[in-house]
Enzyme design. Structure first.
Site, short mmCIF file in Angstrom:
data_model
loop_
_atom_site.label_atom_id
_atom_site.label_comp_id
_atom_site.label_asym_id
_atom_site.label_seq_id
_atom_site.Cartn_x
_atom_site.Cartn_y
_atom_site.Cartn_z
CG HIS A 65 -2.07 -0.99 1.02
ND1 HIS A 65 -2.97 -0.94 -0.02
CD2 HIS A 65 -2.43 -2.08 1.75
CE1 HIS A 65 -3.83 -1.93 0.07
NE2 HIS A 65 -3.53 -2.65 1.14
CG ASP A 125 -7.00 -5.82 3.70
OD1 ASP A 125 -7.83 -5.25 2.96
OD2 ASP A 125 -5.77 -5.68 3.57
#
Ligand SMILES: O=C(O)C(=O)C[C@H](O)[C@@H](O)CO
Length: 267
Positions: free
Chosen positions: A48, A178
């Site tokens: 990310h 997540d």
């Protein structure tokens, strides 16, 4: 010269907690600052954060003079990318979103040379071999390579025991952002369903004799996960720490600079 020792891998066999920090700034300069602070490990994020193989190489080089251990997270478990990261000298990889034992076994294969795996041979071109100065690298590399697989979905939690049991998986790392989002709680890992899933994944991993880690920038979360059996915890994120500190600094002078996180923000 000797095959570089992987102190992170060795530390996983000890009970002592290991504290890490997430590094998303993507520069050798910031990686070196973090490495010099005494954290046991630094997660160089290629999932990310906008890292590439060359930017990760620079950060690995910057950290090499310090005891703090680099852990590299590729954007996927693609064997081609794994090959490149190992070749530039990453020794510990954390692969995101592993959901089955088969996926975990394929990652082990990607990190090993034939006949035990499929890793291609870079030989004297590679920093991993110190440009062929390390004797018998092909035979011995696996001893100092470390594979961490991330469990961060409902399916991953269901398969946690089987994933952790795979020979060559050194540790499991839980991704609360997540996992909570996948369970329908939009990044809120404090929800009971998410906490239950996290505990289940920790218990399943530890029952297989493998180490478990997690990201927990809030202290109360970090301490709870350590109590539940996590051995390596990332207790901060460089970008969040910079933002919070810079915001607090400005707030000393300006009344409109207070809010640190928008509603629904994750860290
Ligand atoms: O799901 C998680 O939590 C992680 O895997 C870590 C995040 O991806 C990281 O970007 C921090 O927000």
């Amino acid at each position: 010269m000797h095959l570089p020792h992987n102190a992170f891998k060795a530390a996983l066999k000890q009970a002592q907690p290991r504290y890490g920090i997430w590094a998303g700034m993507c520069t050798p300069y910031t990686a070196e600052i973090l490495a010099g602070l005494g954290y046991d490990w630094v997660l160089l994020d290629g999932e990310h954060a906008p890292n590439t193989v060359p930017t990760l190489l620079g950060q690995l080089q910057a950290m090499a003079a310090y005891g703090s251990q680099p852990v590299v997270r590729p954007v996927t478990g693609d064997p081609v990318l794994i090959k490149q990261l190992l070749d530039v000298g990453a020794q510990t990889l954390m692969v995101p979103m592993v959901e089955t034992a088969e996926q975990a076994a394929a990652l082990v294969q990607a990190m090993r040379y034939p006949p035990h795996g499929i890793r291609g041979v870079g030989g004297g071109l590679t920093r991993a071999t110190r440009w062929d100065a390390v004797p018998d690298y092909i035979r011995n590399a696996h001893q100092e390579l470390c594979l961490i697989v991330q469990i961060e979905s409902r399916l991953g939690v269901q398969n946690a025991a089987a994933i952790a049991a795979v020979e060559g998986v050194d540790a499991v790392f839980i991704g609360p952002a997540d996992l909570s989002t996948g369970l329908g709680h939009a990044g809120d890992a404090s929800q009971p369903e998410v906490q239950d899933a996290i505990r289940q994944a920790i218990d399943a991993t530890r029952a297989q004799g493998k180490a478990c880690g997690i990201l927990a920038p809030r202290e109360e979360d970090a301490r709870r996960y350590l109590d539940w059996g996590c051995q390596f915890v990332a207790v901060g994120i460089d970008i969040s720490l910079l933002r919070q500190a810079a915001q607090a600094n400005l707030a000393r002078y300006r009344d409109d600079a207070g809010a640190s996180k928008a509603p629904g923000g994750v860290y």
